[in-house]
Write a protein that holds these residues in place. Structure first.
Motif, PDB file in Angstrom:
ATOM      1  N   LEU A 166       0.825  -1.205   0.000  1.00  0.00           N
ATOM      2  CA  LEU A 166       0.000   0.000   0.000  1.00  0.00           C
ATOM      3  C   LEU A 166       0.862   1.259   0.000  1.00  0.00           C
ATOM      4  CD1 LEU A 166      -2.853   1.268   0.259  1.00  0.00           C
ATOM      5  CD2 LEU A 166      -2.551   1.113   2.736  1.00  0.00           C
ATOM      6  N   LEU A 167       1.883   1.276   0.833  1.00  0.00           N
ATOM      7  CA  LEU A 167       2.769   2.435   0.907  1.00  0.00           C
ATOM      8  C   LEU A 167       3.550   2.619  -0.389  1.00  0.00           C
ATOM      9  CD1 LEU A 167       3.733   4.757   2.611  1.00  0.00           C
ATOM     10  CD2 LEU A 167       5.393   3.230   3.689  1.00  0.00           C
ATOM     11  N   ARG A 168       4.007   1.514  -0.980  1.00  0.00           N
ATOM     12  CA  ARG A 168       4.723   1.595  -2.263  1.00  0.00           C
ATOM     13  C   ARG A 168       3.826   2.222  -3.321  1.00  0.00           C
ATOM     14  NH1 ARG A 168       4.170  -1.405  -6.598  1.00  0.00           N
ATOM     15  NH2 ARG A 168       3.253  -3.227  -5.571  1.00  0.00           N
ATOM     16  N   LYS A 169       2.579   1.766  -3.368  1.00  0.00           N
ATOM     17  CA  LYS A 169       1.648   2.310  -4.365  1.00  0.00           C
ATOM     18  C   LYS A 169       1.337   3.774  -4.096  1.00  0.00           C
ATOM     19  CE  LYS A 169      -0.411  -1.876  -6.002  1.00  0.00           C
ATOM     20  NZ  LYS A 169      -1.405  -2.078  -7.005  1.00  0.00           N
ATOM     21  N   ARG A 170       1.197   4.145  -2.824  1.00  0.00           N
ATOM     22  CA  ARG A 170       0.968   5.561  -2.487  1.00  0.00           C
ATOM     23  C   ARG A 170       2.142   6.436  -2.920  1.00  0.00           C
ATOM     24  NH1 ARG A 170      -0.352   6.407   3.537  1.00  0.00           N
ATOM     25  NH2 ARG A 170      -0.478   4.189   3.862  1.00  0.00           N
ATOM     26  N   ARG A 171       3.317   5.844  -2.903  1.00  0.00           N
ATOM     27  CA  ARG A 171       4.512   6.578  -3.326  1.00  0.00           C
ATOM     28  C   ARG A 171       4.650   6.604  -4.854  1.00  0.00           C
ATOM     29  NH1 ARG A 171       4.737   8.125   1.343  1.00  0.00           N
ATOM     30  NH2 ARG A 171       6.340   7.647   2.855  1.00  0.00           N
ATOM     31  N   GLY A 172       3.779   5.862  -5.543  1.00  0.00           N
ATOM     32  CA  GLY A 172       3.829   5.829  -7.002  1.00  0.00           C
ATOM     33  C   GLY A 172       4.995   5.032  -7.549  1.00  0.00           C
ATOM     34  N   LEU A 173       5.438   4.037  -6.784  1.00  0.00           N
ATOM     35  CA  LEU A 173       6.589   3.227  -7.183  1.00  0.00           C
ATOM     36  C   LEU A 173       6.165   1.853  -7.675  1.00  0.00           C
ATOM     37  CD1 LEU A 173       8.912   3.966  -4.133  1.00  0.00           C
ATOM     38  CD2 LEU A 173       9.210   4.848  -6.456  1.00  0.00           C
TER      39      LEU A 173
ATOM     40  N   GLN B 130       7.339  -2.183  -8.230  1.00  0.00           N
ATOM     41  CA  GLN B 130       8.205  -3.080  -7.451  1.00  0.00           C
ATOM     42  C   GLN B 130       9.649  -2.957  -7.921  1.00  0.00           C
ATOM     43  OE1 GLN B 130       6.180  -6.798  -8.091  1.00  0.00           O
ATOM     44  NE2 GLN B 130       5.066  -6.648  -6.153  1.00  0.00           N
ATOM     45  N   ALA B 131       9.833  -2.826  -9.217  1.00  0.00           N
ATOM     46  CA  ALA B 131      11.190  -2.705  -9.770  1.00  0.00           C
ATOM     47  C   ALA B 131      11.868  -1.429  -9.286  1.00  0.00           C
ATOM     48  CB  ALA B 131      11.144  -2.744 -11.290  1.00  0.00           C
ATOM     49  N   ALA B 132      11.125  -0.316  -9.279  1.00  0.00           N
ATOM     50  CA  ALA B 132      11.703   0.955  -8.832  1.00  0.00           C
ATOM     51  C   ALA B 132      12.056   0.891  -7.345  1.00  0.00           C
ATOM     52  CB  ALA B 132      10.735   2.100  -9.106  1.00  0.00           C
ATOM     53  N   LEU B 133      11.182   0.278  -6.552  1.00  0.00           N
ATOM     54  CA  LEU B 133      11.459   0.143  -5.121  1.00  0.00           C
ATOM     55  C   LEU B 133      12.658  -0.765  -4.884  1.00  0.00           C
ATOM     56  CD1 LEU B 133      10.819   0.689  -2.181  1.00  0.00           C
ATOM     57  CD2 LEU B 133       9.098  -1.133  -2.286  1.00  0.00           C
ATOM     58  N   ALA B 134      12.746  -1.825  -5.654  1.00  0.00           N
ATOM     59  CA  ALA B 134      13.881  -2.741  -5.528  1.00  0.00           C
ATOM     60  C   ALA B 134      15.191  -2.012  -5.799  1.00  0.00           C
ATOM     61  CB  ALA B 134      13.710  -3.919  -6.482  1.00  0.00           C
ATOM     62  N   THR B 135      15.208  -1.174  -6.811  1.00  0.00           N
ATOM     63  CA  THR B 135      16.406  -0.397  -7.127  1.00  0.00           C
ATOM     64  C   THR B 135      16.743   0.544  -5.979  1.00  0.00           C
ATOM     65  OG1 THR B 135      15.956  -0.522  -9.489  1.00  0.00           O
ATOM     66  CG2 THR B 135      17.403   1.261  -8.758  1.00  0.00           C
ATOM     67  N   ARG B 136      15.746   1.249  -5.476  1.00  0.00           N
ATOM     68  CA  ARG B 136      15.954   2.177  -4.353  1.00  0.00           C
ATOM     69  C   ARG B 136      16.486   1.465  -3.114  1.00  0.00           C
ATOM     70  NH1 ARG B 136      11.026   6.238  -2.958  1.00  0.00           N
ATOM     71  NH2 ARG B 136      12.024   8.073  -3.817  1.00  0.00           N
ATOM     72  N   ALA B 137      15.961   0.270  -2.855  1.00  0.00           N
ATOM     73  CA  ALA B 137      16.332  -0.469  -1.649  1.00  0.00           C
ATOM     74  C   ALA B 137      17.594  -1.303  -1.843  1.00  0.00           C
ATOM     75  CB  ALA B 137      15.180  -1.370  -1.216  1.00  0.00           C
TER      76      ALA B 137
ATOM     77  N   LYS C 294      12.518 -10.353  -4.251  1.00  0.00           N
ATOM     78  CA  LYS C 294      12.499 -10.210  -2.795  1.00  0.00           C
ATOM     79  C   LYS C 294      11.369  -9.270  -2.371  1.00  0.00           C
ATOM     80  CE  LYS C 294      15.278 -10.836   0.689  1.00  0.00           C
ATOM     81  NZ  LYS C 294      15.471 -12.137   1.279  1.00  0.00           N
ATOM     82  N   ILE C 295      11.131  -8.200  -3.151  1.00  0.00           N
ATOM     83  CA  ILE C 295      10.027  -7.274  -2.867  1.00  0.00           C
ATOM     84  C   ILE C 295       8.698  -8.029  -2.978  1.00  0.00           C
ATOM     85  CG2 ILE C 295       8.862  -5.135  -3.561  1.00  0.00           C
ATOM     86  CD1 ILE C 295      11.706  -4.632  -2.536  1.00  0.00           C
ATOM     87  N   VAL C 296       8.564  -8.816  -4.043  1.00  0.00           N
ATOM     88  CA  VAL C 296       7.344  -9.611  -4.248  1.00  0.00           C
ATOM     89  C   VAL C 296       7.130 -10.531  -3.047  1.00  0.00           C
ATOM     90  CG1 VAL C 296       6.276 -11.404  -5.668  1.00  0.00           C
ATOM     91  CG2 VAL C 296       7.494  -9.517  -6.762  1.00  0.00           C
ATOM     92  N   GLN C 297       8.163 -11.213  -2.639  1.00  0.00           N
ATOM     93  CA  GLN C 297       8.096 -12.144  -1.512  1.00  0.00           C
ATOM     94  C   GLN C 297       7.672 -11.412  -0.237  1.00  0.00           C
ATOM     95  OE1 GLN C 297      11.930 -13.842  -0.529  1.00  0.00           O
ATOM     96  NE2 GLN C 297      10.993 -15.795  -0.014  1.00  0.00           N
TER      97      GLN C 297
ATOM     98  N   ALA D 263      11.721  -0.112   4.356  1.00  0.00           N
ATOM     99  CA  ALA D 263      11.085   1.037   5.004  1.00  0.00           C
ATOM    100  C   ALA D 263      11.867   2.312   4.703  1.00  0.00           C
ATOM    101  CB  ALA D 263      10.982   0.810   6.509  1.00  0.00           C
ATOM    102  N   ALA D 264      13.181   2.250   4.790  1.00  0.00           N
ATOM    103  CA  ALA D 264      14.007   3.424   4.502  1.00  0.00           C
ATOM    104  C   ALA D 264      13.836   3.866   3.053  1.00  0.00           C
ATOM    105  CB  ALA D 264      15.478   3.116   4.801  1.00  0.00           C
ATOM    106  N   ALA D 265      13.772   2.910   2.132  1.00  0.00           N
ATOM    107  CA  ALA D 265      13.592   3.234   0.713  1.00  0.00           C
ATOM    108  C   ALA D 265      12.226   3.865   0.458  1.00  0.00           C
ATOM    109  CB  ALA D 265      13.760   1.975  -0.143  1.00  0.00           C
ATOM    110  N   LEU D 266      11.258   3.576   1.334  1.00  0.00           N
ATOM    111  CA  LEU D 266       9.918   4.154   1.224  1.00  0.00           C
ATOM    112  C   LEU D 266       9.775   5.428   2.060  1.00  0.00           C
ATOM    113  CD1 LEU D 266       7.870   0.844   1.417  1.00  0.00           C
ATOM    114  CD2 LEU D 266       7.922   2.425  -0.528  1.00  0.00           C
TER     115      LEU D 266
END
Length: 88
Positions: A20-27, A29-36, A42-45, A62-65
């Motif tokens: 939910l937070l990832r989607k609110r940030r407009g990210l 899974q791939a973009a979040l994975a890169t940031r983190a 692993k994000i999917v899992q 959490a830090a990446a978000l």
């Protein structure tokens, strides 16, 4: 800074909250994975609450978000306490 816990709804799992937070940030899974700095699978899992995930991985996500990860340690009731609760 958003907090991941407590859940917006009591029944939301940590994975659901992350998604939910990832989607609110407009990210994605791939973009979040890169940031983190972790692989997308692993994000999917983590979002699906599958597998054994190290606490440090949740902290990195959490830090990446730009969110805080809060952990509340709760004591489970004893069998005697459960009996008192359920009148047994």
């Amino acid at each position: 800074m958003d907090r991941l816990l407590p859940a917006q709804r009591e029944q939301d799992s940590l994975g659901q909250q992350l998604r939910l937070l990832r989607k609110r940030r407009g990210l994605t899974q791939a973009a979040l994975a890169t940031r983190a700095g972790m692989p997308r699978p692993k994000i999917v899992q983590m979002e699906q609450d599958r597998g054994s995930i190290a606490f440090g991985s949740y902290a990195r996500l959490a830090a990446a978000l730009d969110a805080a990860l809060k952990v509340d340690i709760a004591q489970r009731p004893t069998l005697e306490e459960l009996g008192d609760i359920y009148g047994e």
